[in-house]
Design an enzyme around this catalytic site. Sequence first.
Site, PDB file in Angstrom:
ATOM      1  N   SER A 150       0.795  -1.089   0.170  1.00 26.63           N
ATOM      2  CA  SER A 150      -0.007  -0.011   0.015  1.00 26.63           C
ATOM      3  C   SER A 150       0.850   1.038   0.063  1.00 26.63           C
ATOM      4  O   SER A 150       1.942   1.268   0.476  1.00 26.63           O
ATOM      5  CB  SER A 150      -0.888  -0.065   1.288  1.00 26.63           C
ATOM      6  OG  SER A 150      -1.358   1.181   1.646  1.00 26.63           O
ATOM      7  N   TYR A 174      -1.048  -0.186  10.497  1.00 27.87           N
ATOM      8  CA  TYR A 174      -1.280  -0.990   9.387  1.00 27.87           C
ATOM      9  C   TYR A 174      -0.250  -0.698   8.473  1.00 27.87           C
ATOM     10  O   TYR A 174       0.147  -1.639   7.695  1.00 27.87           O
ATOM     11  CB  TYR A 174      -2.714  -0.098   8.851  1.00 27.87           C
ATOM     12  CG  TYR A 174      -2.937  -0.520   7.384  1.00 27.87           C
ATOM     13  CD1 TYR A 174      -2.588   0.332   6.334  1.00 27.87           C
ATOM     14  CD2 TYR A 174      -3.280  -1.730   6.958  1.00 27.87           C
ATOM     15  CE1 TYR A 174      -2.900   0.026   5.085  1.00 27.87           C
ATOM     16  CE2 TYR A 174      -3.072  -2.225   5.595  1.00 27.87           C
ATOM     17  CZ  TYR A 174      -3.200  -1.203   4.727  1.00 27.87           C
ATOM     18  OH  TYR A 174      -3.039  -1.425   3.435  1.00 27.87           O
ATOM     19  N   LYS A 178       2.739  -3.459   6.506  1.00 28.16           N
ATOM     20  CA  LYS A 178       2.988  -3.673   5.142  1.00 28.16           C
ATOM     21  C   LYS A 178       4.511  -3.614   4.994  1.00 28.16           C
ATOM     22  O   LYS A 178       4.958  -4.303   4.031  1.00 28.16           O
ATOM     23  CB  LYS A 178       2.111  -2.451   4.301  1.00 28.16           C
ATOM     24  CG  LYS A 178       0.872  -2.732   4.276  1.00 28.16           C
ATOM     25  CD  LYS A 178       0.389  -4.008   3.547  1.00 28.16           C
ATOM     26  CE  LYS A 178      -1.092  -4.404   3.591  1.00 28.16           C
ATOM     27  NZ  LYS A 178      -1.566  -5.651   2.838  1.00 28.16           N
TER      28      LYS A 178
HETATM   29  C1  WQD Z   1      -9.462   9.712   1.030  1.00 31.31           C
HETATM   30  C2  WQD Z   1      -9.502  11.003   1.462  1.00 31.31           C
HETATM   31  C3  WQD Z   1      -9.733  11.245   3.686  1.00 31.31           C
HETATM   32  C4  WQD Z   1     -13.666  10.009   4.248  1.00 31.31           C
HETATM   33  C5  WQD Z   1      -7.332   4.395   2.735  1.00 31.31           C
HETATM   34  C6  WQD Z   1      -6.695   3.528   3.560  1.00 31.31           C
HETATM   35  C7  WQD Z   1      -5.396   3.036   3.023  1.00 31.31           C
HETATM   36  C8  WQD Z   1      -5.636   2.460   1.773  1.00 31.31           C
HETATM   37  C9  WQD Z   1      -6.612   3.288   0.630  1.00 31.31           C
HETATM   38  C10 WQD Z   1      -5.460  -0.063   1.852  1.00 31.31           C
HETATM   39  C11 WQD Z   1      -8.905  11.262   3.004  1.00 31.31           C
HETATM   40  C12 WQD Z   1     -10.825  12.013   3.047  1.00 31.31           C
HETATM   41  C13 WQD Z   1     -12.453  10.228   3.736  1.00 31.31           C
HETATM   42  C14 WQD Z   1     -14.717  11.248   4.842  1.00 31.31           C
HETATM   43  C15 WQD Z   1     -13.135  12.555   4.091  1.00 31.31           C
HETATM   44  N1  WQD Z   1      -6.214   1.129   1.965  1.00 31.31           N
HETATM   45  N2  WQD Z   1     -12.308  11.545   3.705  1.00 31.31           N
HETATM   46  N3  WQD Z   1     -14.309  12.373   4.860  1.00 31.31           N
HETATM   47  O1  WQD Z   1      -7.139   7.516   3.587  1.00 31.31           O
HETATM   48  O2  WQD Z   1      -6.246   7.523   1.251  1.00 31.31           O
HETATM   49  O3  WQD Z   1      -6.654   5.528   2.127  1.00 31.31           O
HETATM   50  O4  WQD Z   1      -7.707   3.668   1.529  1.00 31.31           O
HETATM   51  O5  WQD Z   1      -4.349   0.116   1.485  1.00 31.31           O
HETATM   52  O6  WQD Z   1      -4.792   2.149   3.757  1.00 31.31           O
HETATM   53  O7  WQD Z   1      -6.369   4.355   4.790  1.00 31.31           O
HETATM   54  O8  WQD Z   1      -8.620   6.586   1.644  1.00 31.31           O
HETATM   55  O9  WQD Z   1     -10.905   7.055   1.244  1.00 31.31           O
HETATM   56  O10 WQD Z   1     -10.024   6.899   3.689  1.00 31.31           O
HETATM   57  O11 WQD Z   1      -9.679   8.987   2.232  1.00 31.31           O
HETATM   58  O12 WQD Z   1     -12.677  13.939   4.147  1.00 31.31           O
HETATM   59  O13 WQD Z   1     -15.816  10.762   5.448  1.00 31.31           O
HETATM   60  O14 WQD Z   1     -10.636  11.265   1.775  1.00 31.31           O
HETATM   61  O15 WQD Z   1      -9.288  12.422   4.853  1.00 31.31           O
HETATM   62  O16 WQD Z   1      -7.935  12.459   2.783  1.00 31.31           O
HETATM   63  P1  WQD Z   1      -7.235   6.779   2.388  1.00 31.31           P
HETATM   64  P2  WQD Z   1      -9.844   7.223   2.290  1.00 31.31           P
END
Ligand code: WQD
Length: 376
Positions: A150, A174, A178
């Site tokens: 990741s 997490y 990885k």
């Molecule tokens: C994206 C952006 C949030 C929800 C996640 C996992 C990571 C990987 C990929 C496995 C961020 C913002 C989100 C909300 C928001 N998984 N957000 N309001 O964090 O990049 O990565 O998925 O490998 O381990 O953490 O993805 O979709 O959670 O968030 O503002 O209600 O959307 O702050 O900037 P992220 P995400």
Amino acid sequence: EETGSASPLNVLVTGGAGYIGSHVVYCLQKTRRYKVISIDNGHNSLPEALVRVGQLSREELPPDASERDIQSTEIDMHNVDLTKEEQVRGVFEKYGKGGIWGLIHIAAYKAVGESTEIPLTYYQNNVAATISLLQIMSEFECYRLVYSSSATVYGTPPIVPIPESTRLQADSPYGKTKVMAETIIDDLCHAEPEKWQAISLRYFNPAGAHPSGRIGEDPKGRPGNLLPLLAHMAVGRVKEAVLKVFGNDYPTHDGTCVRDYLHVLDLASGHLLALDALDGNSQVFHDRPNARFKAYNLGKGRGMSVLEIVEAMRLATGFDYRTEIIGRRRGDVPDLTADPTLAEKELGFKASQDLGTMCRDLWNWQSKNPQGYGEQ
Ligand code: WQD
């Protein structure tokens, strides 16, 4: 009459029933070169996903498909937990020594925030279980591995777009699981260079679904990730019209976090390219004289902000999202955009589908399956 068609190669996918896993299984079946075995404990998936993958694959077979082709769409599904060593060994015993040609290890817990609350569960499931899986692979002479890693291994990267040479500095349990698993696999490839070949794929942000709308992301409970949450809002599964945006004071063009979203089928196709590279004839290890281990970013090289994603989903769903800026989420970093050139150059990987397609395919899946794969 099958002329010169070798029997399909057995490939085992851990987490095969999951969002990424089911799309990887679909792509494996499309090649008609592999027979898929899936190990999944159902923690964040339902077997129905692979039932549908099998149906999709059969529907897409040509009318003159051979009996072998039809059989290769059968998926051996094992409802097994990777932390239960004996159960895992039992699966390998079914195929015998050398019976499994390659393994794609996707099964893992993956919520950054959750990992800070239950680190031991994450280390047990993502690291200890990977070690015992590698030991069992060794016992059964299965030495080809594609590992699901990741972008979170980069922590807060010093430069963006991020090249694979960036120092790994994960700051969540997490992300550390990885980094640890990659390190363990790398050391194993150094210890037995003539046996092991492994490619680690560092996923950026997968999104979307197969265009048929039959399979897609179906997280249990309230989605933590942005896109499935927006899809649940549009379909009424989450009774909110206001998306809470976790901070708009980041050093990005509009202050909200930037991520590199790629279509889940593009991501899945990257696994096939990695598997192909493990057939012993590939150039990917040309600069790795001591161990056949390499990591690749799988991303588009194009970052999109939270607000841009909301806008793209508004267009795709017609849902009138409202946004409310609240505080930052712990563990978030400003910008995770991939430098995808190494995978493009050495694997021939190209994430070509655009954001509009990802959002349309996501909405097509969600609107046709408001409850996902069924009552949960
Ligand atoms: C994206 C952006 C949030 C929800 C996640 C996992 C990571 C990987 C990929 C496995 C961020 C913002 C989100 C909300 C928001 N998984 N957000 N309001 O964090 O990049 O990565 O998925 O490998 O381990 O953490 O993805 O979709 O959670 O968030 O503002 O209600 O959307 O702050 O900037 P992220 P995400």
